[in-house]
Write a protein that holds these residues in place. Structure first.
Motif, PDB file in Angstrom:
ATOM      1  N   ARG A 170       0.857  -1.194   0.000  1.00  0.00           N
ATOM      2  CA  ARG A 170       0.000   0.000   0.000  1.00  0.00           C
ATOM      3  C   ARG A 170       0.886   1.235   0.000  1.00  0.00           C
ATOM      4  N   ALA A 171       0.501   2.252  -0.762  1.00  0.00           N
ATOM      5  CA  ALA A 171       1.266   3.497  -0.782  1.00  0.00           C
ATOM      6  C   ALA A 171       0.330   4.673  -0.966  1.00  0.00           C
ATOM      7  N   ARG A 172       0.568   5.723  -0.191  1.00  0.00           N
ATOM      8  CA  ARG A 172      -0.205   6.948  -0.282  1.00  0.00           C
ATOM      9  C   ARG A 172       0.733   8.131  -0.449  1.00  0.00           C
ATOM     10  N   LEU A 173       0.336   9.032  -1.327  1.00  0.00           N
ATOM     11  CA  LEU A 173       1.089  10.263  -1.527  1.00  0.00           C
ATOM     12  C   LEU A 173       0.247  11.420  -1.023  1.00  0.00           C
ATOM     13  N   TYR A 174       0.808  12.191  -0.095  1.00  0.00           N
ATOM     14  CA  TYR A 174       0.180  13.399   0.416  1.00  0.00           C
ATOM     15  C   TYR A 174       0.955  14.576  -0.165  1.00  0.00           C
ATOM     16  N   TYR A 208      -4.230  19.986   1.333  1.00  0.00           N
ATOM     17  CA  TYR A 208      -3.399  18.978   0.681  1.00  0.00           C
ATOM     18  C   TYR A 208      -4.300  17.899   0.093  1.00  0.00           C
ATOM     19  N   GLN A 209      -3.758  17.188  -0.887  1.00  0.00           N
ATOM     20  CA  GLN A 209      -4.470  16.090  -1.533  1.00  0.00           C
ATOM     21  C   GLN A 209      -3.827  14.755  -1.161  1.00  0.00           C
ATOM     22  N   THR A 210      -4.628  13.705  -1.200  1.00  0.00           N
ATOM     23  CA  THR A 210      -4.173  12.349  -0.907  1.00  0.00           C
ATOM     24  C   THR A 210      -4.419  11.468  -2.124  1.00  0.00           C
ATOM     25  N   TYR A 211      -3.416  10.683  -2.504  1.00  0.00           N
ATOM     26  CA  TYR A 211      -3.525   9.825  -3.687  1.00  0.00           C
ATOM     27  C   TYR A 211      -3.084   8.401  -3.353  1.00  0.00           C
ATOM     28  N   ASP A 212      -3.828   7.453  -3.885  1.00  0.00           N
ATOM     29  CA  ASP A 212      -3.427   6.051  -3.832  1.00  0.00           C
ATOM     30  C   ASP A 212      -2.468   5.807  -4.992  1.00  0.00           C
ATOM     31  N   VAL A 213      -1.195   5.587  -4.692  1.00  0.00           N
ATOM     32  CA  VAL A 213      -0.178   5.431  -5.746  1.00  0.00           C
ATOM     33  C   VAL A 213       0.449   4.043  -5.713  1.00  0.00           C
ATOM     34  N   THR A 214      -0.234   3.096  -5.093  1.00  0.00           N
ATOM     35  CA  THR A 214       0.317   1.751  -4.951  1.00  0.00           C
ATOM     36  C   THR A 214       0.743   1.170  -6.294  1.00  0.00           C
ATOM     37  N   ASP A 215      -0.098   1.321  -7.293  1.00  0.00           N
ATOM     38  CA  ASP A 215       0.175   0.691  -8.591  1.00  0.00           C
ATOM     39  C   ASP A 215       1.262   1.403  -9.396  1.00  0.00           C
ATOM     40  N   LEU A 216       1.693   2.570  -8.962  1.00  0.00           N
ATOM     41  CA  LEU A 216       2.720   3.304  -9.706  1.00  0.00           C
ATOM     42  C   LEU A 216       4.134   2.960  -9.252  1.00  0.00           C
ATOM     43  N   LEU A 217       4.242   2.289  -8.113  1.00  0.00           N
ATOM     44  CA  LEU A 217       5.561   1.979  -7.562  1.00  0.00           C
ATOM     45  C   LEU A 217       6.003   0.589  -7.987  1.00  0.00           C
ATOM     46  N   ARG A 218       7.321   0.368  -7.918  1.00  0.00           N
ATOM     47  CA  ARG A 218       7.867  -0.942  -8.258  1.00  0.00           C
ATOM     48  C   ARG A 218       9.113  -1.192  -7.427  1.00  0.00           C
ATOM     49  N   GLU A 219       9.435  -2.463  -7.281  1.00  0.00           N
ATOM     50  CA  GLU A 219      10.672  -2.795  -6.578  1.00  0.00           C
ATOM     51  C   GLU A 219      11.862  -2.252  -7.361  1.00  0.00           C
ATOM     52  N   GLY A 220      12.859  -1.761  -6.623  1.00  0.00           N
ATOM     53  CA  GLY A 220      14.033  -1.203  -7.273  1.00  0.00           C
ATOM     54  C   GLY A 220      13.964   0.304  -7.319  1.00  0.00           C
ATOM     55  N   ALA A 256       5.485  17.427   0.030  1.00  0.00           N
ATOM     56  CA  ALA A 256       4.954  16.121  -0.359  1.00  0.00           C
ATOM     57  C   ALA A 256       5.546  15.037   0.526  1.00  0.00           C
ATOM     58  N   GLN A 257       4.772  13.974   0.669  1.00  0.00           N
ATOM     59  CA  GLN A 257       5.238  12.837   1.474  1.00  0.00           C
ATOM     60  C   GLN A 257       4.627  11.554   0.919  1.00  0.00           C
ATOM     61  N   LEU A 258       5.486  10.615   0.592  1.00  0.00           N
ATOM     62  CA  LEU A 258       5.076   9.300   0.109  1.00  0.00           C
ATOM     63  C   LEU A 258       5.232   8.307   1.243  1.00  0.00           C
ATOM     64  N   ASP A 259       4.117   7.745   1.706  1.00  0.00           N
ATOM     65  CA  ASP A 259       4.137   6.733   2.762  1.00  0.00           C
ATOM     66  C   ASP A 259       3.932   5.359   2.140  1.00  0.00           C
ATOM     67  N   VAL A 260       4.885   4.485   2.367  1.00  0.00           N
ATOM     68  CA  VAL A 260       4.878   3.150   1.762  1.00  0.00           C
ATOM     69  C   VAL A 260       4.758   2.104   2.855  1.00  0.00           C
ATOM     70  N   GLU A 261       3.858   1.158   2.643  1.00  0.00           N
ATOM     71  CA  GLU A 261       3.740  -0.008   3.521  1.00  0.00           C
ATOM     72  C   GLU A 261       4.079  -1.244   2.701  1.00  0.00           C
ATOM     73  N   TYR A 262       5.073  -2.009   3.166  1.00  0.00           N
ATOM     74  CA  TYR A 262       5.496  -3.204   2.453  1.00  0.00           C
ATOM     75  C   TYR A 262       4.608  -4.388   2.824  1.00  0.00           C
ATOM     76  N   THR A 267       7.300  -0.107   7.122  1.00  0.00           N
ATOM     77  CA  THR A 267       6.890   1.143   6.486  1.00  0.00           C
ATOM     78  C   THR A 267       8.099   2.025   6.193  1.00  0.00           C
ATOM     79  N   GLU A 268       7.910   2.913   5.244  1.00  0.00           N
ATOM     80  CA  GLU A 268       8.965   3.839   4.866  1.00  0.00           C
ATOM     81  C   GLU A 268       8.315   5.092   4.301  1.00  0.00           C
ATOM     82  N   SER A 269       8.956   6.245   4.479  1.00  0.00           N
ATOM     83  CA  SER A 269       8.445   7.501   3.947  1.00  0.00           C
ATOM     84  C   SER A 269       9.517   8.210   3.130  1.00  0.00           C
ATOM     85  N   VAL A 270       9.069   8.831   2.063  1.00  0.00           N
ATOM     86  CA  VAL A 270       9.928   9.685   1.246  1.00  0.00           C
ATOM     87  C   VAL A 270       9.288  11.062   1.247  1.00  0.00           C
ATOM     88  N   ALA A 271       9.987  12.064   1.748  1.00  0.00           N
ATOM     89  CA  ALA A 271       9.399  13.389   1.913  1.00  0.00           C
ATOM     90  C   ALA A 271      10.227  14.443   1.185  1.00  0.00           C
TER      91      ALA A 271
END
Length: 907
Positions: A170-174, A208-220, A256-262, A267-271
């Motif tokens: 699961r991944a969300r972009l704020y 701020y806006q919230t987006y489901d970006v799970t399908d846009l991410l990939r390993e690597g 912006a902040q990308l919250d990733v759940e593996y 979990t990991e965040s990219v801000a």
């Protein structure tokens, strides 16, 4: 347990379908009901909320189980389960019981998801482009750079690469910006919002806006990319436009902040932080008023994908998060919702091609072109043409509304801007290589994506065109806020325009969330002593006079708008949220006007703005009437939320007495004997009962004195036809509707209007264009007659003693030569429809009433004629109760269902 035919449908949370990223800690859940049976009611409900679909279906690990609640309530049921955390995904359904105790199946599941509820949840800061030029990009010069006499800078491009070493669950972009932003992941654009994050007073609140970006991410390796625009924050805004910090800030910034759940639960965040890189690119400048300049030769293929060589890029500036609240966007946001093909293209001058879009609209144009590298194609946008076929731009004032595209010289190239918008019916194209085909330009319609909720049509093509013009005007002017015009150097949220039109707006579209957002803006702008302002959001230093003091009929929007949303949607939270602000406004008025006549000039007083009679209606009369109206509405809202409203009821009566002493004669004449004076006195209940009929007669005489034409401006026009109809003069109302000579709606349509004009005389046969100082051809205020079309012509209305269409009134007023009329409305309780037709003296009326509501229905029965329903005498019809039979109509009570009545009208 018997199975019910009744079933819950159209589940919503906070007025929206499956909202992603909300920050209401006790979100409200609502549903409508459907059934094929008549007279269906809900006797009980049960709401279940879980963290996932499987748990909801199994009814295990629930976040909330309301239990079986004996209630007919289906609106605004507050979540009552365990505290919700940031990012929590909640899946819910509802089961209902009918009036006989039969249970429905659970509804289809709906979803809502929380945003970042705590400020500590934001890990990064605001980033902006670093200092100095990047690569071989040079800032624009000359005319492109010096738009509006001030410098416009290139749009910043920002990027950051990051790695993901495990599979993502699961991944969300704020994301948000001070300015405007477009963001992408691995080269793919995120979401479909445009002009995000929308306009607020950035000193007080940023969405701020919230987006489901799970399908846009990939390993690597992965990459985040963003482009920024100046927008309302750092660009040109309002007349007397300024930038460079005159209003909010000097340059755009991203947060912006990308919250990733593996999959393993980690979990990991990219801000946004100092690790990002910045540059400039093909957008030489982009401004809401000036337009956009784009040089495709400067494009950087792959800049927002992993592996891009960004050695020539620079670092970013980083600022702390600061203290301004970050709030989840509460409405649907701004989107491009439709494409409009050009209808014709002409060449009024050599090399100048003018595309006729067939419709005045708001947004921009998509350009399709082939040519040599370096060829510059310019598009200018206008609402009207000069007599020689060239575009008329004088009414734009200093707004340039110009987009320029420089070709890179490849095969077919397609361009559309990102961070601007235009109001236009025509697109002038110059510099196009060769002869442009008709499909070289396509209109992109952009507005706040408020869902359509109503429709009206009738047998008159002119009236149907009027309804279309009203809707197009609403679409064009509801752009993050309710603006006053979409083309010139203004585009401000004038409060008077909004309150005048809000009821019509709520019939055309679901504006509950839109106005909930804007009412936060209204309270943000309120002055410390309680004044609501003339424009919202408030622009300090904009050249507008005394905007901290709300003008009569303008500042009163702070009362009228929340009341209308409460009445239309049964929303009491908007009342509770802004109740203190409303009472401060009432105290502000009372302290300034202790004699109960609103004569003290606290700021602007526009009177009956743009009336053909000028200032004929006394401004203090209108001001006092609105104050009394405010008192009545605050009293009603007080009762709705369990507050003491008696003081405001007394205030209304006392102002009413003062109004009559000051402005009303013993024979029922009001003020200066103007149409608007009579209209507000009658509509707002300010006259003694014994004088109402006399005043209505004087109103008709005032209309006759104008050769049966209206003379109302912004303030009076919306109430005019309803007042005439209620007073027993529907024939006069229809006469005004059907007029095609100046001033009238029909006159504008006869002269090419496809939206509502700002002024009745925007263009006349005698004088041509009105003064370019103020002449918009896309306003909505004079379109407030739309409310009358729904409520009186089609007859689809609500009992004034209820809210949220719990009790419906169906009372069509046939006339005006119409053979038929129909309105449909998706209320918060379900679809309501009223459709009538007349042939000879036969009157047919078909209605749809949603479950869990009742309706009072008025059917013409001229001369005491009988009424039938479904081919049976109405007395024997299922689900119909005859309340009374009068000389000219029958009054019936019905429950939910579909009904077909036949009555009789006078030939």
């Amino acid at each position: 347990m018997t199975a019910a035919d009744l079933r819950p449908v159209h589940l919503k949370c906070e007025h929206r379908v499956d909202p992603l990223g909300i920050d209401e800690r006790s979100p409200r859940l609502s549903w409508a009901l459907a059934s094929e049976k008549r007279a269906e009611v809900q006797s009980a409900y049960r709401v279940l909320v879980a963290g996932g679909e499987e748990d909801l279906a199994a009814e295990t690990n629930l976040l909330w189980d309301s239990g079986r609640i004996k209630s007919g309530r289906s609106l605004g049921v507050e979540y009552g389960g365990e505290a919700l955390r940031s990012g929590a995904r909640c899946v819910w359904n509802v089961r209902v019981w009918d009036g006989e105790g039969g249970a429905s199946s659970p509804s289809e599941p709906a979803v809502f998801e929380m945003g970042l509820l705590e400020r500590s949840g934001w890990e990064g800061g605001w980033i902006s482009a670093g200092e100095g030029p990047a690569g071989d990009m040079e800032p624009p010069t000359g005319d492109e750079y010096d738009a509006l006499g001030n410098g416009l800078a290139p749009s910043p491009y920002l990027r950051r690469e990051f790695g993901l070493e495990k599979s993502v669950r699961r991944a969300r972009l704020y994301a948000t910006a001070r300015g405007l932003y477009e963001i992408s992941i691995n080269g793919a654009r995120v979401g479909d919002d445009v002009l995000a994050p929308g306009w607020t007073d950035y000193r007080k609140r940023i969405q701020y806006q919230t987006y489901d970006v799970t399908d846009l991410l990939r390993e690597g390796p992965n990459a985040l990319g963003a482009i920024l625009g100046d927008g309302w924050y750092a660009g040109f805004v309002g007349f007397d436009p300024k930038r460079a910090g005159a209003h909010y800030g000097t340059r755009p910034q991203l947060l912006a902040q990308l919250d990733v759940e593996y999959e393993d639960g980690a979990t990991e965040s990219v801000a946004t932080d100092g690790s990002w890189r910045s540059s400039t690119g093909p957008i030489l400048f982009s401004d809401l008023l000036a337009g956009e300049s784009y040089d495709a030769r400067k494009e950087m293929p792959g800049w927002n994908e992993p592996g891009f060589e960004d050695a020539g890029w620079h670092g970013v500036g980083v600022e702390p998060l600061g203290d301004v609240p970050l709030v989840a966007q509460p409405d649907e946001g701004v989107r491009a919702t439709e494409e409009v093909a050009a209808q014709a293209v002409a060449e009024p001058e050599g090399g100048v091609h003018v595309f006729d879009m067939g419709q005045n609209m708001v947004g921009w144009a998509r350009l399709k072109v082939r040519g040599e590298a370096g060829t510059a194609v310019r598009m200018r946008f206008a609402e009207a043409l000069n007599p020689d076929g060239t575009i008329y731009t004088e009414n734009l004032r200093s707004a340039r509304q110009t987009d320029t595209y420089v070709l890179k010289g490849e095969d077919e190239e397609v361009y559309e801007p990102r961070f601007t918008s235009h109001g236009f019916h025509y697109v002038e194209v110059t510099g196009y290589p060769g002869e442009p085909p008709l499909d070289a330009v396509v209109g992109r319609v952009v507005h706040s994506a408020t869902p359509p909720s109503g429709s009206f049509e009738c047998s008159s093509p002119m009236v149907n065109r009027l309804q279309s013009n009203i809707v197009w005007g609403q679409r064009g002017n509801f752009l993050s806020i309710p603006t006053d015009c979409p083309q010139r150097d203004e585009r401000l949220g004038w409060t008077g325009d909004a309150q005048i039109f809000v009821r019509t707006a709520s019939l055309n579209m679901d504006v509950a969330a839109f106005f909930a957002k804007w009412m936060d803006d209204v309270e943000d702008a309120q002055s410390p002593d309680g004044a609501f302002t003339d424009v919202v959001p408030l622009l300090e230093g904009s050249g507008l006079i005394n905007l901290s003091r709300g003008a009569p009929a303008w500042g009163d929007a702070g009362i009228i708008v929340p009341w209308t949303i409460y009445k239309t949607y049964g929303d009491t939270r908007i009342v509770r949220k802004h109740y203190d602000a409303m009472t401060r406004w009432m105290s502000y008025l009372h302290e300034a006007n202790p004699d109960l006549l609103r004569r003290n000039k606290l700021g602007n007083n526009y009177g009956d703005w743009l009336s053909p009679e000028g200032d004929a209606t006394p401004k203090d009369l209108l001001a006092t009437a609105y104050w009394a109206h405010d008192a009545k509405l605050v009293a009603e809202m007080s009762r709705a939320i369990g507050r003491e409203g008696a003081g405001y009821e007394s205030l209304f009566e006392n102002i009413k007495d003062a109004f009559n002493r000051a402005y009303v004669t013993p024979d029922g004449r009001v003020g200066a004997d103007t149409q608007t004076g009579y209209v507000v006195a009658l509509h707002m209940g300010l006259l003694p009962e014994e004088l109402r009929a006399k005043a209505a007669g004087h109103l008709v005489r005032a209309i006759e004195a104008k050769d049966w034409h209206l003379s109302t401006g912004f303030v009076g026009v919306g109430y005019l036809c309803p007042v005439l109809t209620e007073a027993g003069y529907p024939d006069v109302a229809y006469r005004l509707l059907n007029n095609e000579t100046y001033p009238s709606w029909g006159y504008t349509i006869k002269n090419g209007a496809t939206t509502i004009w700002e002024r009745w005389d925007g263009w006349t046969e005698e004088n041509g264009f009105q003064s370019p100082n103020m002449n918009s051809f896309n306003h909505y205020s004079l379109g407030s007659v739309g409310e009358w079309l729904y409520r009186y012509v089609a007859g689809l209305d609500m009992d004034p003693e209820t809210a949220g269409y719990g009790r419906i009134v169906i009372r069509p007023r046939p006339g005006g030569g119409l053979a038929h009329a129909r309105a449909e409305y998706d209320s918060v309780r379900g679809r309501i429809a009223s459709a009538w037709s007349v042939e000879g003296d036969r009157f047919e009326l078909g209605i749809d009433i949603p479950p869990n509501t009742t309706a009072t229905v008025y059917v013409p029965a001229e001369g005491g004629a009988g009424i039938s329903e479904g081919g049976k005498p109405v007395e024997r019809a299922e689900g119909v109760k005859v309340l009374k039979m009068e000389e000219k109509q029958g009054v019936l009570a019905v429950g939910s269902g579909r009904y077909e009545f036949v009555g009789r009208v006078a030939r």
